[in-house]
Design a protein around this motif. Sequence first.
Motif, short mmCIF file in Angstrom:
data_model
loop_
_atom_site.label_atom_id
_atom_site.label_comp_id
_atom_site.label_asym_id
_atom_site.label_seq_id
_atom_site.Cartn_x
_atom_site.Cartn_y
_atom_site.Cartn_z
N UNK A 152 0.84 -1.20 0.00
CA UNK A 152 0.00 0.00 0.00
C UNK A 152 0.88 1.25 0.00
N UNK A 153 0.49 2.23 -0.79
CA UNK A 153 1.28 3.46 -0.91
C UNK A 153 1.31 4.28 0.37
N UNK A 154 0.39 4.01 1.29
CA UNK A 154 0.34 4.75 2.55
C UNK A 154 1.15 4.10 3.67
N UNK A 155 1.64 2.90 3.45
CA UNK A 155 2.39 2.19 4.48
C UNK A 155 3.85 2.64 4.47
N UNK A 156 4.28 3.17 5.61
CA UNK A 156 5.62 3.75 5.69
C UNK A 156 6.46 3.11 6.79
N UNK A 157 7.77 3.18 6.60
CA UNK A 157 8.69 3.11 7.71
C UNK A 157 8.87 4.55 8.14
N UNK A 158 8.13 4.96 9.16
CA UNK A 158 8.07 6.37 9.54
C UNK A 158 9.33 6.78 10.30
N UNK A 159 9.85 7.95 9.93
CA UNK A 159 11.04 8.53 10.57
C UNK A 159 10.72 9.84 11.25
N UNK A 164 12.91 4.43 14.04
CA UNK A 164 12.00 4.15 12.92
C UNK A 164 10.87 3.25 13.42
N UNK A 165 9.70 3.44 12.84
CA UNK A 165 8.53 2.63 13.20
C UNK A 165 7.67 2.40 11.97
N UNK A 166 6.72 1.48 12.11
CA UNK A 166 5.76 1.19 11.05
C UNK A 166 4.51 2.05 11.25
N UNK A 167 3.98 2.55 10.16
CA UNK A 167 2.65 3.16 10.18
C UNK A 167 1.94 2.68 8.92
N UNK A 168 0.74 2.12 9.08
CA UNK A 168 0.00 1.54 7.96
C UNK A 168 -1.48 1.85 8.13
#
Length: 388
Positions: free
Chosen positions: A343-350, A365-369
């Motif tokens: 999914x284009x919205x799923x990030x490894x958020x920084x 770093x964390x996951x956000x989906x």
Amino acid sequence: MKLDIRLPDPPAVLRRGPFRAGTFRGALHEPRTAVVVGRLLGAAFLVCFLTGLLSHVMQHQPQWLALPSRPVWGYRVTQGLHVAVGIAAVPLLLVKMWVVYPRLFAWPPAKSVGHALERLSIGVLVAAGIFELSTGLFNIVQWYPWPFWFVPAHYWLGWVAAGAVTLHVAVKLPLIVGHWRRSRAAAADPDGPSRRGLLTVVGAGVGVVTLATVGQTVTPLGRVSVLAPRRADIGPQGLPVNRTAFGAGVLDAVRDPGWRLEVMGPRPFTATREELLAMAQHTVTLPITCVEGWSASADWSGVRIRDLMARAGAPAGAHLRVFSHERFSPYSVMDMPDEYARDSLTLLALMLRGEPLAEDHGYPARIIAPNRPGVLQTKWVTRMEVLT
């Protein structure tokens, strides 16, 4: 020949207090009142069961079941509804038990084996209902004064409660239908409150407890929900947290200047935080939704998971396994199906709201989906593995 067995009348010592004939009079203890309150309570139990079942499946997704990543707010709505309706069911259950408790003093206690089993099933229903609502309340404030793990106990007792409700309704259905169709102008006790008065009080009670707690999900009501365990705007970087970096025991690991993300796949690689920041960055607005019922939206920035997987040589249909620095947690390893990973919205958020992630929000770093429970939005990520 029909065998008629009559039990003797209760002894004189029991013909006092609640056992005295005519003790319970008026509309408040009539079967129709129990039916009216029971319909509301049954609807609340049904909503809680269905939304709880969905939450369990989303937290423990079977490999054969594909779940959608959209709408992004789906889990926020269903889990918020689960908690809000569960809280509203508390006054309904108390009133229902008060309406029917005179039957505890019925004589004889059991008229037949079938009647005894029916009463036993009602006991199971009451016990399961109390267990589900009380443990659910303890869970939303994160207090666990018991030796068992909340999640499986709450899940399996939910099935017990659902089965007991189904059996109870099936047995009582003719009585329920009969009393519901009966004239609503039932006789009331001239010396006591009316059924309408009782239902007004019940409605007011449900409204008060809902308004006082629902703000943890419906953020515009946050300031008036004085009993809500969380507020969406309180916490590091204006966002709540359930588990801090100190509580997770990861402070040394996340403060290590040599931290690197390890990505395993056909073309494995490692990257420092600076190298991740040098990759194409994307910003998304997504909610964090926890099983305790609170949720809050924020702007997250980082690298798309699908870009990291592509760099690691992930084939089509591959899914991802994510590892956290937090070791002593049932969610320290998280599997992410292809529907979410691509999914284009799923990030490894920084970054969070334009600033580097706070340690309590998962630095480095964390996951956000989208449309995932908060327990699967893994914080303090250290390694990712491409699985085929």
